[in-house]
Design a protein around this motif. Structure first.
Motif, PDB file in Angstrom:
ATOM      1  N   LEU A 248       0.783  -1.164  -0.016  1.00 10.15           N
ATOM      2  CA  LEU A 248       0.063   0.045  -0.023  1.00 10.15           C
ATOM      3  C   LEU A 248       0.981   1.308  -0.029  1.00 10.15           C
ATOM      4  CD1 LEU A 248      -2.962   1.312   0.291  1.00 10.15           C
ATOM      5  CD2 LEU A 248      -2.582   1.387   2.761  1.00 10.15           C
ATOM      6  N   LYS A 249       0.706   2.218  -0.961  1.00 14.61           N
ATOM      7  CA  LYS A 249       1.400   3.486  -1.086  1.00 14.61           C
ATOM      8  C   LYS A 249       0.470   4.611  -0.930  1.00 14.61           C
ATOM      9  CE  LYS A 249       4.516   6.268  -3.905  1.00 14.61           C
ATOM     10  NZ  LYS A 249       5.453   6.257  -4.846  1.00 14.61           N
ATOM     11  N   PRO A 250      -0.009   4.925   0.264  1.00 15.33           N
ATOM     12  CA  PRO A 250      -0.887   6.079   0.576  1.00 15.33           C
ATOM     13  C   PRO A 250      -0.230   7.263   0.904  1.00 15.33           C
ATOM     14  CG  PRO A 250      -0.313   4.979   2.800  1.00 15.33           C
ATOM     15  CD  PRO A 250       0.595   4.505   1.565  1.00 15.33           C
ATOM     16  N   ASN A 251      -1.179   8.340   0.856  1.00 14.18           N
ATOM     17  CA  ASN A 251      -0.680   9.799   1.535  1.00 14.18           C
ATOM     18  C   ASN A 251      -0.712   9.421   2.859  1.00 14.18           C
ATOM     19  OD1 ASN A 251      -3.691   9.480   0.665  1.00 14.18           O
ATOM     20  ND2 ASN A 251      -3.711  11.159   2.338  1.00 14.18           N
ATOM     21  N   MET A 252      -0.167  10.597   3.550  1.00  8.37           N
ATOM     22  CA  MET A 252      -0.197  10.535   4.798  1.00  8.37           C
ATOM     23  C   MET A 252      -1.394  11.810   5.107  1.00  8.37           C
ATOM     24  SD  MET A 252       3.906  11.547   6.010  1.00  8.37           S
ATOM     25  CE  MET A 252       5.192  10.250   5.345  1.00  8.37           C
ATOM     26  N   VAL A 253      -1.788  11.778   6.420  1.00  6.87           N
ATOM     27  CA  VAL A 253      -3.207  12.744   6.756  1.00  6.87           C
ATOM     28  C   VAL A 253      -2.327  13.979   7.060  1.00  6.87           C
ATOM     29  CG1 VAL A 253      -4.997  13.190   8.122  1.00  6.87           C
ATOM     30  CG2 VAL A 253      -4.426  10.587   7.474  1.00  6.87           C
ATOM     31  N   LEU A 254      -2.599  14.993   6.144  1.00 11.40           N
ATOM     32  CA  LEU A 254      -2.223  16.099   6.185  1.00 11.40           C
ATOM     33  C   LEU A 254      -3.194  17.028   5.684  1.00 11.40           C
ATOM     34  CD1 LEU A 254       1.355  15.486   4.753  1.00 11.40           C
ATOM     35  CD2 LEU A 254       0.976  16.407   7.222  1.00 11.40           C
ATOM     36  N   PRO A 255      -2.914  18.596   6.301  1.00 12.66           N
ATOM     37  CA  PRO A 255      -3.805  19.666   5.859  1.00 12.66           C
ATOM     38  C   PRO A 255      -3.534  19.988   4.341  1.00 12.66           C
ATOM     39  CG  PRO A 255      -2.399  20.714   7.396  1.00 12.66           C
ATOM     40  CD  PRO A 255      -2.036  19.064   7.318  1.00 12.66           C
ATOM     41  N   GLY A 256      -4.280  20.728   3.671  1.00 12.76           N
ATOM     42  CA  GLY A 256      -4.032  21.247   2.423  1.00 12.76           C
ATOM     43  C   GLY A 256      -2.843  22.108   2.386  1.00 12.76           C
ATOM     44  N   LYS A 257      -2.189  22.418   1.228  1.00 11.22           N
ATOM     45  CA  LYS A 257      -0.714  23.275   1.161  1.00 11.22           C
ATOM     46  C   LYS A 257      -0.995  24.517   1.759  1.00 11.22           C
ATOM     47  CE  LYS A 257       1.190  20.753  -2.839  1.00 11.22           C
ATOM     48  NZ  LYS A 257       1.237  21.026  -4.306  1.00 11.22           N
ATOM     49  N   SER A 258      -2.454  25.102   1.668  1.00 19.16           N
ATOM     50  CA  SER A 258      -2.083  26.671   2.219  1.00 19.16           C
ATOM     51  C   SER A 258      -2.346  26.524   3.801  1.00 19.16           C
ATOM     52  CB  SER A 258      -3.474  27.266   1.622  1.00 19.16           C
ATOM     53  OG  SER A 258      -4.679  26.548   1.876  1.00 19.16           O
TER      54      SER A 258
END
Length: 341
Positions: A219-229
């Protein structure tokens, strides 16, 4: 070797202690954009030289267990005249291949995207395997807005991802399953967590439906992070929120989770991975990396398109890979950023 035995061996190699995966599989438009950021022209020769430089970095096999390539690279040689997949094998690095064909608009969805590339996939995989590739990658993307992703996009993407994984396993190749929730936008962490949980839950339901063997996927997921702004959270907060979603969605049968870096700086991606490996609580999977920009950006800056900078670029790669190897063990500290290789 039978298909099950082949996949078992590949998983064992890819999850060996202290190592992770380099994603060097950028398509022509993406590699052109990344190189141009450093004033480098994306010619075939520059791409060959650069990706050969990565695979041939002395000692890199200590920290990198696999490299995902773009199909062009499988047929290229490094400066020593060795085929690039063979150069990987010389350092016990498993060669892999990106097999999706990018995203197109999902008809009837109001502009959401679905990944294409299932046509003739089995035949393509046979060719890639003959060139030395032992694992594969397919990426879905999910954009966060107030109303997206919708159920249609979640289910359509999960279906093609599961079909791809089943076809890869039928060839004895380990599939990387990559449902990436993009960082673009101004959403908060709670919204990212909500969408990530929905995407991963839908993907695993589809994988079961298509009889994909979970013990032989990555599994290659994103980390849970807020949007770039939005302001960047601490590594500990990122780890807590990411692990909560993974515990809810990812079966313990999955051997390894190799995160994408997805718009993070090199230092941020390393610190966040380190925090996950230091966190308490149940973690039945290997937690490692499958970074592209977060591993390559310092290398491209050191290389700068000049063959004379090859050794400096390889030193930068070795240093960055070593720090991520330490993060995979929970032994990274930001003070190490300034240390020499």
């Amino acid at each position: 070797m039978d298909h099950i035995g082949q996949m078992q061996r590949t998983i064992e190699r890819l999850t060996s202690p202290g190592r992770g995966i380099l994603a060097a599989d950028e398509s022509y438009p993406t590699i052109t954009r990344r190189l141009s950021d450093h004033g480098i022209e994306s010619t075939e020769e520059n791409r060959r030289f650069y990706r050969g430089l990565l695979a041939s970095t002395p000692g890199i096999g200590e920290y990198v267990s696999g490299i995902i390539f773009f199909e062009e690279t499988l047929g290229q040689r490094n400066d020593d005249g060795v085929m690039i997949p063979a150069a990987c094998e010389q350092q016990d690095i498993v060669p892999g291949i990106k097999v999706d064909k990018g995203v197109v608009e999902l008809a009837g969805s109001g502009g959401e995207k679905v990944t294409q590339g299932l046509d003739n996939l089995g035949d393509r995989l046979d060719g890639y395997r003959d060139q030395g590739a032992l694992f594969t990658k397919w990426r879905n993307v999910y954009s966060i807005t107030n109303g997206t992703p919708g159920v249609q996009a979640l289910e359509a993407n999960a279906e093609v991802l599961a079909r791809y994984a089943a076809i890869a396993q039928s060839r004895g190749m380990v599939p990387i399953v990559e449902p990436e929730v993009l960082m673009d936008g101004d959403h908060d962490m709670a919204r990212c967590a909500e969408v990530t949980e929905a995407a991963q839950s839908t993907v695993f339901a589809a994988l079961r439906r298509h009889n994909v063997i979970l013990e032989y996927i990555i599994l290659k997921p994103n980390m849970v992070l807020p949007g770039k702004s939005q302001p960047r959270p601490s590594p500990e907060v990122c780890a807590e929120e990411t692990l909560r979603v993974l515990r809810r969605t990812v079966p313990a049968a999955v051997p390894t989770i190799n995160f994408l870096s997805g718009g993070q700086t090199s230092e941020e991606a390393t610190a966040n991975l380190n925090a996950m490996n230091r966190a308490g609580g149940a973690k039945p999977w290997v937690l490692s990396f499958s970074y592209s920009r977060a591993l390559q950006n310092p290398v491209q800056a050191a290389w700068n398109g000049d063959p004379a900078n090859k050794e400096a670029a390889q030193r930068a790669f070795l240093h960055r890979a070593r720090l991520n190897s330490l993060a995979r063990k929970g032994e990274y500290d930001p003070s190490m950023e300034q240390a020499s290789v």
